[in-house]
Design a protein around this motif. Structure first.
Motif, PDB file in Angstrom:
ATOM      1  N   TRP A  38       0.805  -1.218   0.000  1.00  8.13           N
ATOM      2  CA  TRP A  38       0.000   0.000   0.000  1.00  8.13           C
ATOM      3  C   TRP A  38       0.841   1.272   0.000  1.00  8.13           C
ATOM      4  CZ3 TRP A  38      -4.673  -0.100  -1.741  1.00  8.13           C
ATOM      5  CH2 TRP A  38      -5.414  -1.279  -1.634  1.00  8.13           C
ATOM      6  N   ILE A  39       2.055   1.222   0.560  1.00  5.12           N
ATOM      7  CA  ILE A  39       2.949   2.378   0.435  1.00  5.12           C
ATOM      8  C   ILE A  39       3.359   2.557  -1.020  1.00  5.12           C
ATOM      9  CG2 ILE A  39       5.207   3.336   1.032  1.00  5.12           C
ATOM     10  CD1 ILE A  39       4.964   1.911   3.745  1.00  5.12           C
ATOM     11  N   HIS A  92      -5.739   6.801   5.170  1.00  5.57           N
ATOM     12  CA  HIS A  92      -6.405   6.812   6.470  1.00  5.57           C
ATOM     13  C   HIS A  92      -7.008   5.462   6.861  1.00  5.57           C
ATOM     14  CE1 HIS A  92      -5.690  11.057   6.542  1.00  5.57           C
ATOM     15  NE2 HIS A  92      -6.412  11.256   5.442  1.00  5.57           N
ATOM     16  N   GLN A  93      -7.673   4.806   5.937  1.00  3.78           N
ATOM     17  CA  GLN A  93      -8.349   3.563   6.283  1.00  3.78           C
ATOM     18  C   GLN A  93      -7.398   2.371   6.362  1.00  3.78           C
ATOM     19  OE1 GLN A  93     -11.749   2.849   3.744  1.00  3.78           O
ATOM     20  NE2 GLN A  93     -12.555   4.915   4.030  1.00  3.78           N
ATOM     21  N   ILE A  94      -6.417   2.333   5.443  1.00  2.00           N
ATOM     22  CA  ILE A  94      -5.538   1.162   5.390  1.00  2.00           C
ATOM     23  C   ILE A  94      -4.237   1.399   6.150  1.00  2.00           C
ATOM     24  CG2 ILE A  94      -4.283  -0.423   3.877  1.00  2.00           C
ATOM     25  CD1 ILE A  94      -6.406   0.171   1.720  1.00  2.00           C
ATOM     26  N   LEU A  95      -3.462   2.396   5.728  1.00  2.00           N
ATOM     27  CA  LEU A  95      -2.139   2.581   6.308  1.00  2.00           C
ATOM     28  C   LEU A  95      -2.190   3.068   7.756  1.00  2.00           C
ATOM     29  CD1 LEU A  95      -0.310   4.091   3.206  1.00  2.00           C
ATOM     30  CD2 LEU A  95       0.135   1.874   4.251  1.00  2.00           C
ATOM     31  N   GLN A 149      -1.651   0.675  11.424  1.00  3.87           N
ATOM     32  CA  GLN A 149      -1.189   1.299  12.668  1.00  3.87           C
ATOM     33  C   GLN A 149       0.335   1.461  12.718  1.00  3.87           C
ATOM     34  OE1 GLN A 149      -3.221   2.053  15.716  1.00  3.87           O
ATOM     35  NE2 GLN A 149      -4.855   2.044  14.212  1.00  3.87           N
ATOM     36  N   GLU A 150       0.894   2.029  11.649  1.00  8.00           N
ATOM     37  CA  GLU A 150       2.341   2.224  11.593  1.00  8.00           C
ATOM     38  C   GLU A 150       2.634   3.699  11.418  1.00  8.00           C
ATOM     39  OE1 GLU A 150       5.787   2.508  11.877  1.00  8.00           O
ATOM     40  OE2 GLU A 150       5.469   0.333  11.820  1.00  8.00           O
TER      41      GLU A 150
END
Length: 233
Positions: free
Chosen positions: A59-60, A116-119, A124-125
């Motif tokens: 995702w990044i 916001h929803q995934i990362l 939670q990083e």
């Protein structure tokens, strides 16, 4: 999992060690390669059994690739914050991040959803704030290479060190005993406070100067630079 080799090769070719992007050369030499890679890699459904490290790298990379792809389509431009008669057009700016126009794994996403929803919420990083880019000078510098699951935790740690030890992003003024920080630390304060009791205490382990930073340390936030992070050939 996606194959990040094409994305990695593009970054190594068009991003320098200071994180500046050569959009002019990229758009002239390989204008379609990034979009073709994104399309080929995201048209199928995402497997449900990928682990946290794989999700972080995935995702990044996608967030950054989608951002750069959008900038390439609009280049040349001076800033990611458009203006009308010299006045910042915040509505258009927010729409850039909020519009759900990216069709990935059978769903439509916006950049804001990915962030916001995934990362942030799912993974939670806190260190993703030193890795995902909005293409401006004020945001984290783009890494000249892709993120890979087996390396992503080390890469995020390197990103945190690079961001916090960049005096344009963070510095301590010994004269007035104030810690000056990029506004990312203000905007995403709650993410950092999940890791440390205060912003200075979050920064302290990374900052390579001999100074004691505590919750009592005075903090001031720097002006954010929305101009495009790019370099000329």
């Amino acid at each position: 999992m996606l194959d990040f080799e094409v994305w990695d090769k593009l970054l190594r070719q068009y991003v320098d060690q200071e994180g500046r992007v050569n959009y002019a050369a990229w758009k002239t030499e390989q204008p379609q390669v990034l979009d073709e890679w994104l399309s080929s890699q995201t048209r199928s459904f995402l497997k449900s059994n990928i682990n946290t490290l794989e999700k972080l790298a995935l995702w990044i990379n996608l967030y950054n690739a989608l951002t750069i792809s959008s900038i390439l389509k609009r280049y040349p431009l001076d800033s990611i914050l458009p203006k009308i008669f010299g006045v910042p057009n915040w509505l258009a700016f927010l729409w850039f991040f909020q519009r759900r126009v990216y069709y990935i794994f059978g769903q439509h996403y916006s950049l804001a959803q990915i962030e916001h929803q995934i990362l942030r919420n799912e993974l939670q990083e806190s260190r993703i704030h030193f890795a995902i880019v909005c293409a401006s000078v004020g945001c984290p510098l783009l890494r000249s290479g892709a993120y890979f699951p087996e390396q992503v935790m080390q890469q995020l740690d390197e990103d945190a060190h690079r961001f916090i030890n960049n005096p344009q992003k963070v510095y301590y003024d010994f004269d007035n005993q104030t810690l000056y920080c990029n506004k990312i630390f203000k905007w995403y304060r709650q993410d950092f406070l999940k890791v440390a009791s205060s912003i200075p205490e979050y920064i302290h382990p990374y900052l390579k100067i001999d100074v004691s930073l505590t919750a009592a340390t005075s903090v001031s936030y720097l002006d954010y630079d929305w101009s495009l992070n790019h370099r000329i050939s």
